[in-house]
Design an enzyme around this catalytic site. Structure first.
Site, PDB file in Angstrom:
ATOM      1  CB  CYS A 164      -0.980  -0.045   1.166  1.00 12.43           C
ATOM      2  SG  CYS A 164      -2.312   1.136   0.976  1.00 12.43           S
ATOM      3  CG  HIS A 212      -3.810  -3.218   3.193  1.00  9.62           C
ATOM      4  ND1 HIS A 212      -2.876  -3.025   4.180  1.00  9.62           N
ATOM      5  CD2 HIS A 212      -4.103  -1.988   2.701  1.00  9.62           C
ATOM      6  CE1 HIS A 212      -2.606  -1.735   4.284  1.00  9.62           C
ATOM      7  NE2 HIS A 212      -3.338  -1.079   3.402  1.00  9.62           N
ATOM      8  CD  GLU A 214      -2.054  -6.534   5.386  1.00  2.00           C
ATOM      9  OE1 GLU A 214      -1.794  -6.857   4.219  1.00  2.00           O
ATOM     10  OE2 GLU A 214      -2.196  -5.345   5.743  1.00  2.00           O
TER      11      GLU A 214
HETATM   12  N1  LIG Z   1      -5.942   2.710   4.258  1.00  2.00           N
HETATM   13  C1  LIG Z   1      -5.848   2.255   5.624  1.00  2.00           C
HETATM   14  C2  LIG Z   1      -4.450   2.505   6.184  1.00  2.00           C
HETATM   15  C3  LIG Z   1      -3.368   1.745   5.484  1.00  2.00           C
HETATM   16  O1  LIG Z   1      -3.528   1.664   4.117  1.00  2.00           O
HETATM   17  C4  LIG Z   1      -6.897   2.944   6.469  1.00  2.00           C
HETATM   18  O2  LIG Z   1      -7.818   3.558   5.916  1.00  2.00           O
HETATM   19  O3  LIG Z   1      -6.753   2.893   7.693  1.00  2.00           O
END
Ligand SMILES: N[C@@H](CCO)C(=O)O
Ligand SMILES: CC(=O)SCCNC(=O)CCNC(=O)[C@H](O)C(C)(C)COP(=O)(O)OP(=O)(O)OC[C@H]1O[C@@H](n2cnc3c(N)ncnc32)[C@H](O)[C@@H]1OP(=O)(O)O
Length: 276
Positions: free
Chosen positions: A130, A218, A220
């Protein structure tokens, strides 16, 4: 298989059994504010791999957390200075909720670049996820991210653009996405796009030259992670829409876990090839 934790908040709850054979040694750089949840997600993912894994968690020394007491971070996490002379088979760098900041506004940006330089002599292969994937591509190739008008939010089933050791066994690949920025068209001969989606853009990228894989999402994430983020953002009054391709019969449905396991299993097996 077995996951042995060398540190991290979760270590106190996970029995550290003895390995039957030499584990893959991973360094997981946890940039997420919800560090315990993130640890749990990666440990759960690694526990499904076909290799034993030993995990060391790292934090950024130059970031002072708002949400986690410094004393706890010092007790349970290593910083680069602690492991500077060690070597790892693999490094995983998590996402971070800072994609809307300019890189120079991220308080650990210089340390992040130091980590990327350190990896060349201490890590065989790296995976960036990400924000870290976009930041790694910017540091490694000078390709910048761009902010998108609406948060890319949901599960995207990508086409495979290149069959490699990493994408072996995939016809398509599902991955959760949660980000306000994206990469445009990639036109660098040293950076291959292995999987992509018309809306999500490049999703799996890899470079032989940097010995790195860059994942825009992501893998995971647990089943409810996107729904939890949706409720969090809605409660904060932030513009957010329901995650796409995520609900079945109005329930969060995990359609990506097997792909995430295969992707990371392909990766850890590639570390052994590099090891010999
Ligand atoms: N996008 C994630 C954080 C890491 O990508 C969030 O909205 O918390
Ligand atoms: C369309 C456009 O042009 S963008 C316009 C709208 N977007 C913006 O203004 C972008 C700037 N703001 C943001 O992205 C967010 O407000 C943030 C990330 C800066 C702060 O997030 P918030 O939800 O307010 O929470 P908070 O400040 O507690 O930060 C949450 C986590 O983000 C990370 N973070 C926030 N700011 C920073 C920073 N400057 N450097 C590194 N990490 C940071 C940290 O991990 C932090 O948690 P932690 O300190 O416990 O580790």
């Amino acid at each position: 298989m077995t996951v042995q934790l060398k540190n991290g908040f979760l270590k106190q709850h996970v029995d550290n059994t003895v390995f039957t054979n030499q584990p893959v040694k991973l360094l997981v750089v946890n940039l997420m504010p919800n560090k315990l949840e993130t640890e749990r997600q990666f440990v759960h993912l690694f526990s499904h791999l076909s290799m034993d894994v030993e995990v060391t968690f790292l934090r950024m020394a130059t970031h002072h957390s708002k949400h986690t007491p410094e004393a706890k971070l010092q007790q349970f996490y290593a910083v680069l200075a602690d492991i500077y002379d060690r070597h790892f088979d693999g490094m995983v760098v998590t996402g971070a909720p800072v994609e809307e900041l300019q890189y120079k506004q991220v308080d650990y940006w210089n340390e992040f670049k130091t980590l990327l330089n350190w990896r060349h002599d201490h890590v065989r292969e790296s995976i960036f996820e990400c924000w870290a994937a976009q930041a790694g591509i910017y540091a490694d190739f000078g390709i910048n991210k761009r902010i998108i008008s609406q948060k890319l939010f949901g599960v995207y089933r990508c086409r495979i653009d290149q069959q490699t050791e990493l994408t072996a066994g995939f016809d398509q690949l599902s991955m959760p996405q949660s980000r306000h920025t994206t990469l445009g068209h990639i036109n660098d001969p040293q950076l291959d796009v292995l999987a992509s989606d018309p809306e999500a853009g490049p999703v799996v990228l890899a470079s032989k030259q940097t010995h790195s894989t860059y994942l825009s999402g992501h893998p995971e994430y647990e089943t409810n992670t996107l729904f939890n983020e949706f409720n969090r953002d809605r409660e904060k009054g932030l513009p957010i829409q329901l995650p796409k391709n995520y609900f079945s019969a109005s329930k969060p449905t995990n359609t990506w876990q097997n792909d995430s396991i295969r992707l990371y299993d392909n990766w850890v097996h590639s570390l052994l090839r590099v090891r010999v």
